[in-house]
Design an enzyme around this catalytic site. Structure first.
Site, PDB file in Angstrom:
ATOM      1  N   SER A 138       0.871  -1.186   0.000  1.00  0.00           N
ATOM      2  CA  SER A 138       0.000   0.000   0.000  1.00  0.00           C
ATOM      3  C   SER A 138       0.902   1.228   0.000  1.00  0.00           C
ATOM      4  O   SER A 138       2.095   1.127   0.326  1.00  0.00           O
ATOM      5  CB  SER A 138      -0.847  -0.016   1.284  1.00  0.00           C
ATOM      6  N   TYR A 151      -2.118  -1.133  10.462  1.00  0.00           N
ATOM      7  CA  TYR A 151      -2.092  -1.260   9.004  1.00  0.00           C
ATOM      8  C   TYR A 151      -0.765  -0.737   8.445  1.00  0.00           C
ATOM      9  O   TYR A 151      -0.102  -1.403   7.634  1.00  0.00           O
ATOM     10  CB  TYR A 151      -3.271  -0.473   8.417  1.00  0.00           C
TER      11      TYR A 151
END
Ligand code: NAD
Length: 256
Positions: A138, A151
């Protein structure tokens, strides 16, 4: 281009994983799907592309279920040539309020699962002297955002694992690279759009614009299809010496 090869894509019953699985199938790869929820719809979509497709419902937070999935893939198709570590979840909260159980689940599903699938896929790839490991990280593997501690930590970990996997296999035909998407409008992000709409009293469309405005200069979502084409590039001959990259598709998010 990928006829006779087998691709296993984790978390591919939805969103980005399904998009990548379809792009690889369009190139002729047989597909092992994984993920929760309806698998019959995604299986039919892939089968319509003229390749073989199976599904294994391993919970990617569980090492022995990942081992069973990798064995199932090898028993079905001979070996896994392309591994896409994509399964992932999100939770948004400040560190002091972050539920410990959510931290553990995010690290297990987003990061540790990639270690397990990679360690189990590598021996057959090395024996064949060809393999592609593609980790869906990401922008949060490259930069941080508030309230996404687990995350961001997991995705920075995925980028680190990508580099080490690439280095350990650098003299072989096995490459490993990471894809770093910005916003992609999947169920994972729609939840964040819904939360913003509720918190700010906005419509769905307005909340999407606010989300993009915060981070993405392009004001556009990246699509699963675009990410799938990047995965196809990594699998092509032109990708033979692309090793350890963390390649963004983020509308300029990390250029700022
Ligand atoms: P999604 O929610 O649409 O899909 C997630 C998939 O993972 C589903 O198939 C789900 O069943 C599966 N999954 C969840 N928990 C699992 C578990 N324990 N075991 C097995 N499968 C499990 O999400 P998405 O947006 O397509 O996300 C896919 C990946 O892309 C994730 O790693 C996510 O972090 C990453 N990513 C997404 C975005 C985005 O904007 N959507 C941006 C950057 C990175």
């Amino acid at each position: 281009m990928l006829q006779g090869k087998t691709a296993l894509v984790t978390g591919s019953t939805s969103g980005i994983g399904l998009g990548i699985a379809k792009s690889l199938a369009k190139q002729g790869a047989n597909i092992v799907l994984n993920g929760f929820g309806d698998a019959e719809g995604p299986k039919a979509e892939i089968a319509a592309l003229g390749v073989k497709v199976v599904h294994h419902g391993a919970d990617m937070s569980n090492a022995s279920e990942i081992e069973a999935m990798m064995k199932f893939a090898a028993d079905t198709f001979g070996r896994v040539d392309i591994l896409v570590n994509n399964a992932g979840i999100q939770h948004v909260a400040k560190i002091e309020d972050f539920p410990v159980e959510r931290w553990d689940a995010i690290i297990a599903i987003n990061l540790t699962s990639a270690f397990h699938a990679t360690r189990l896929a590598l021996p057959a790839m090395k024996a064949a002297n060809w393999g592609r490991i593609i980790n869906v990280a990401s922008t949060h593997g490259l930069v941080g955002s508030a309230e996404k501690s687990a995350y961001v930590a997991s995705k920075h970990g995925v980028v680190g694992l990508t580099k080490v996997t690439a280095l350990e296999n650098a003299t072989t035909g096995v490459t490993c690279n990471a894809i770093c998407p910005g916003w992609v409008l999947t169920p994972l992000v729609q939840k964040q759009v819904d939360a913003k709409a509720a918190a700010m009293g906005l419509s769905n469309e307005e909340a999407k614009k606010v989300l993009l405005l915060e981070k993405e200069p392009s004001m556009q979502f990246t699509t699963p299809e675009e990410l799938g084409e990047l995965a196809v590039f990594f699998c092509s001959a032109a990708g033979n010496n692309v090793r350890g990259a963390a390649w963004n598709m983020d509308g300029g998010w990390t250029a700022q």
